[in-house]
Design an enzyme around this catalytic site. Sequence first.
Site, short mmCIF file in Angstrom:
data_model
loop_
_atom_site.label_atom_id
_atom_site.label_comp_id
_atom_site.label_asym_id
_atom_site.label_seq_id
_atom_site.Cartn_x
_atom_site.Cartn_y
_atom_site.Cartn_z
N ASN A 463 65.33 -61.99 104.10
CA ASN A 463 64.53 -62.62 103.44
C ASN A 463 63.77 -63.31 104.15
OD1 ASN A 463 62.66 -63.97 101.15
ND2 ASN A 463 64.52 -65.02 100.10
N ASP A 464 62.35 -62.83 104.58
CA ASP A 464 61.94 -63.09 105.98
C ASP A 464 60.64 -64.47 105.02
OD1 ASP A 464 62.26 -61.65 107.70
OD2 ASP A 464 61.04 -60.41 107.14
#
Length: 776
Positions: A463-464
């Site tokens: 989850n950038d």
Amino acid sequence: MHYGYFDNQNREYVITRPDTPTPWINFLGNGEYGGFISNSAGGMSYYKDPNSKRITRYKYNNLPADRPGRYIYLKDMKTGEYWSPTWQPVMKTPDSYECRHGLGYTAISSSYGGIETQITYFVPVGKDHEVWKVRIKNNSGKELSLKAFTYVEFSYHTASLDLMCDWPRMLFNADFKDGFIVFESMTAEAFYPYIGTNAGVEGYDCSLEKFIGTYRSESNPIALENGKCSNSPVSSDNAVGAMCCPVNLESGEEKTFVVVLGFSENKETAVQKGRENLDEQQIEKDFADLRAYWDNFLSHASFSTPDENVNIMLNIWNQYQCKTTFDWSRFISLYERGIDRGLGFRDSMQDILGVVHAIPDKVKARIKDLLSIQFKKGDAMSVLYPADRKACGGGRSDDHLWSVFSVCTYIRETGDREFLNERVPYYDGGDGTVLEHMENAVKFTVDNSGEHGIPLLLLSDWNDTLASINKKGGSESIFVFFQLAHAVYELLLLYRQYGYIEKEKWASEIYAYCESKLDTIWDGKWFLRAFNSYGEKYGTADDEYNRIFLNPQTWAVMSRLPTEEQAHSALDAVHENLMTEFGLLIHYPAADFYDVEKKAYMPCAAGTKENGGIFYHTNAWAVIAEVLLGRNEHAFEYYSAALPCRRNEISELCRIEPYVYASHIFGKQHPEFGAGTNSWLTGTAAWMFLAASQYILGIRPDYDGLVIDPCIPKEWDGFKAERMFRNVKVIITVKNTCGSAGRVKNLTVDGNVMEDNTIPAAYLKGKTLVQVYAEI
């Protein structure tokens, strides 16, 4: 409201009105020359690398939308009226319209004023050009004098510079010769795009300004109003490929001509090469070869279930999307500019899961390409650019770990144990075996743990958008913790299969260490998501926002690490807190503000993307996790909720194509709940195919053979499937005789009763076909 329907016999999605809520696109090509095209002919073309080998322009976030594209204009020279057979860009309402997106081609048909037109666009397999086959028929009842105009807008070969700067156009040259316009940008090496036609050309324009006119657009070019081109070459200015061709038709007469758009590595031979590509007999053969190519690809796996939506996706569109995503990763689409994404290490390692059954050799090559941007210490660069072999990015906590499951999946599919011993270079010098690359990935994660003994988040994990949780450093990712445990679990199975005794001891110690940390990350009913830079829990019931995250719960089950009680509790919490009519939210509740000090880390609106959206990639992991626990009803509920074809009747709400998976749609906290975005190129495609075919239907390759282990809805009376496995065609019939949803209790192969639910690889040797019957 619906905008089209599935034509399953022809394997096409048929769009029946041009004004779709968003452009509904298709992809042309197979990873070399290619492009995307919308239902109104918007889109672009490129070769291998959409950033460094761009051929035509496409304008993102532009009004008018979906411009420019591959256009044909028609003008009636007697009435002065002109229109676009593809609706865009003139946008005059057609008397009839139909766009058929097929596998590797798009055909747009329309009629206007008694003139029927069909344009079929495709890229021949293995060739570096595209074909526009144009058919015009006069149903007006009178003799017609028409003119057809072609139009593309050329791009500087380096797309990032073309989008950001004005100076590239100063390097443009284009001129017309012998029926072809050849374009060059002076610094491009061996790259000369061209466009040409076998229709008689009476005039041309290479100058965008001369063809369009000042203060005009593609909707009303001055050349169309004048009924002729101005024969303009271009030097140091924006360039187009516009040619004017007279088309005279008697009443009832039909004519066909062809346009080719491509490139040559030699300017002097570009016209000759283009002319060779205009051979109409060869074009017919090329189109037949394209159809045969996709026939062959889809022949490796087919399914017949009681649910027609499942059949539509698994047999046609999901597999087609898997191959397209394998070809282009996240590089280029309606939502990606083709500049900064390349072949992502994490993305492409996952994409192979959806195609390894059909193209194992290409998968093997892709894995080696990606491993070549891994460092000796185990972590990896994030992106590989295929044209120049350069890489960028790096520093993320999850990239390198994706290789373990991908390599193990490849070997399960093929039995190619020797792949483990093949040597692949490291990005920082030297080389190692494929197995050493995987082991170094695990070692890197183990060696980079935080104060709780959990892997550090580093720049980001999967989850950038959560990167700001690590603003002061030291934050720990529980998603990566379970990803590590899953990788070690996979290595343990691999070591036991092939007798790596010492390595098994090493992996067992890591796995036992992970198990010892479960109490640290358990929140009472579910697992935490992370520890932030201050050592605070994140994804805990004590928080007002972001109390529960989907990924730690599913990957916990996939790692086989938690107790049975914990696993069921975590997935019960998922269903209770995250399920919606469109699928599972990535977490809930999402914060509707951005404030790092208040643990609101994601700078996007609540209900969008990774901030409380329905991220379908994560839903596939939930399907797998539920199957692993034998919870068939939840597994199919999640899978069914995510099926794109379920959106067909509510397209005005969901907006995106109903024939392919999207990365995500807006969650229930967003005012446009249900609206989708980022369709086509998403890891969802491969994971959903894996989840459905190998877990719900349970036809799962393993080192020793093919496992038959379905976990189907209890209402199903069974299903049938055909699958190639190690060059053997396996025909499978599954019957549900218990009236519930049990697992296989009786498996026979060619009439021989098996000891368990596995068809041994040894039994398959020397065979070309086996018949399997499974009873549950």
